[in-house]
Enzyme design. Structure first.
Site, short mmCIF file in Angstrom:
data_model
loop_
_atom_site.label_atom_id
_atom_site.label_comp_id
_atom_site.label_asym_id
_atom_site.label_seq_id
_atom_site.Cartn_x
_atom_site.Cartn_y
_atom_site.Cartn_z
N PHE A 156 0.84 -1.20 0.00
CA PHE A 156 0.00 0.00 0.00
C PHE A 156 0.87 1.25 0.00
O PHE A 156 2.04 1.22 0.38
CB PHE A 156 -0.94 0.01 1.21
CG PHE A 156 -0.25 0.13 2.55
CD1 PHE A 156 -0.03 1.37 3.12
CD2 PHE A 156 0.18 -1.00 3.23
CE1 PHE A 156 0.60 1.49 4.35
CE2 PHE A 156 0.82 -0.89 4.47
CZ PHE A 156 1.03 0.36 5.02
N CYS A 157 0.27 2.34 -0.45
CA CYS A 157 0.91 3.66 -0.43
C CYS A 157 -0.21 4.69 -0.28
O CYS A 157 -1.35 4.34 -0.02
CB CYS A 157 1.75 3.89 -1.68
SG CYS A 157 0.81 3.76 -3.22
N THR A 158 0.09 5.96 -0.46
CA THR A 158 -0.88 7.01 -0.19
C THR A 158 -2.08 6.97 -1.13
O THR A 158 -3.23 6.91 -0.70
CB THR A 158 -0.21 8.40 -0.28
OG1 THR A 158 0.94 8.41 0.55
CG2 THR A 158 -1.18 9.49 0.15
#
Length: 305
Positions: A175-177
């Site tokens: 996951f990331c922003t």
């Protein structure tokens, strides 16, 4: 009630006439008085823009109708004031400069809807990988996630090569922003022979938007690349400020440190920054404050809040 609408989205798709796309987006964005960033590449688009919602919707319609960029999945948030100082529309060679012999159109991980993400977080067969930078992960991340503590996104390949044993025979959920870094990272992972790679669709911001707060497995705030600095799980502006010297988010407690000087340094960079840098930053901060006293917006200002 929020007076400014913010939209974040990306799309990995081949784009033939990038220059034309830039011109048309720029024309509409100026007409609608939008601000923020829009990156156009032959690999796709990546953007966060702020303004009035109708203007932002017109831009998405332009991309869909005129450039046939389908299935755009925007995340909408709000703010009391625009979190950008200007509009920046750029053509880039790649969506993100991650080195490696991989093709993002051929290999990409499987999207996981936010509503199903919690199951992966609790599944022992998965390694949940936070692919964001160290300073982002410090103020918030998901329960049970593995944090590489990389300084830059471009450091991720080295981390993966040095830790292949960790990922062997494991399923990877990353996951990331907003999702774009995971798209690129998943392609790199798969090019390294790791087949089962999953990514949170729309990133943390989409998770905040789609999952009931009482079911959240996120702890803390989420760093964002604009003047809000961070947002909380309600997608409201957080309580962090940003150090101009090192760009790290800093808490109210850290601002009370003797090593914090507004626009110059914070506890994270005071000892590592040179005296010459401190003097340069102090002069710049003085110019910012003089401009503010005259009611002029200092366009070079980067320290947030």
């Amino acid at each position: 009630m929020s007076s400014v609408t913010i939209v974040t989205f990306y799309k990995v798709t081949p784009i033939e006439n990038v220059s034309k796309l830039k011109r048309e987006v720029e024309r509409l964005a100026f007409k609608e008085s939008l601000s923020g960033t829009f990156f156009a590449t032959s690999q796709g688009i990546n953007t966060t823009l702020a303004g009035n919602q109708k203007g932002l919707e017109r831009l998405i319609n332009l991309l869909t109708d005129s450039f046939l960029i389908k299935d755009i999945d925007p995340t909408w948030t709000g703010a009391f004031k625009t979190p950008f100082k200007r509009l920046k529309i750029r053509i880039k060679d790649k969506l993100l400069p991650l080195k490696g012999n991989f093709n993002i159109f051929d290999l990409r991980g499987r999207h996981v809807d936010p509503e199903h993400w919690n199951k992966l977080l609790e599944d022992p067969e998965f390694i949940v990988l936070d692919v964001r930078n160290e300073y982002e992960t410090r103020i918030g991340t998901f329960k049970n996630s593995l944090i590489p503590s990389t300084k830059h996104f471009t450091d991720l390949p080295e981390y993966i090569h040095n830790n292949k044993k960790i990922f062997k025979n494991k399923k990877i959920a990353m996951f990331c922003t907003g999702g774009i870094r995971c798209e690129i990272a998943s392609s790199f992972f798969m090019s390294e022979g790791i087949d089962e790679v999953y990514l949170l669709k729309g990133g943390v911001l989409n998770y905040f938007n789609k999952v009931d707060k009482d079911k959240h497995l996120w702890k803390g705030d989420c760093f964002v690349f604009d003047e809000r600095v961070s947002v909380n799980p309600d997608l409201e502006e957080g309580n962090f400020q940003q150090c101009f010297g090192c760009r790290r988010p800093i808490s109210i407690e850290e601002i009370l440190s003797d090593k914090y000087v507004k626009g110059v340094s914070c506890p994270y960079c005071f000892d590592s920054s040179s005296q010459k840098d401190k003097e340069r930053f102090a002069q710049r901060q003085k110019q910012i404050e003089l401009a503010e006293a005259r009611g002029i917006k200092h366009m070079g200002q980067s320290a947030r809040k």
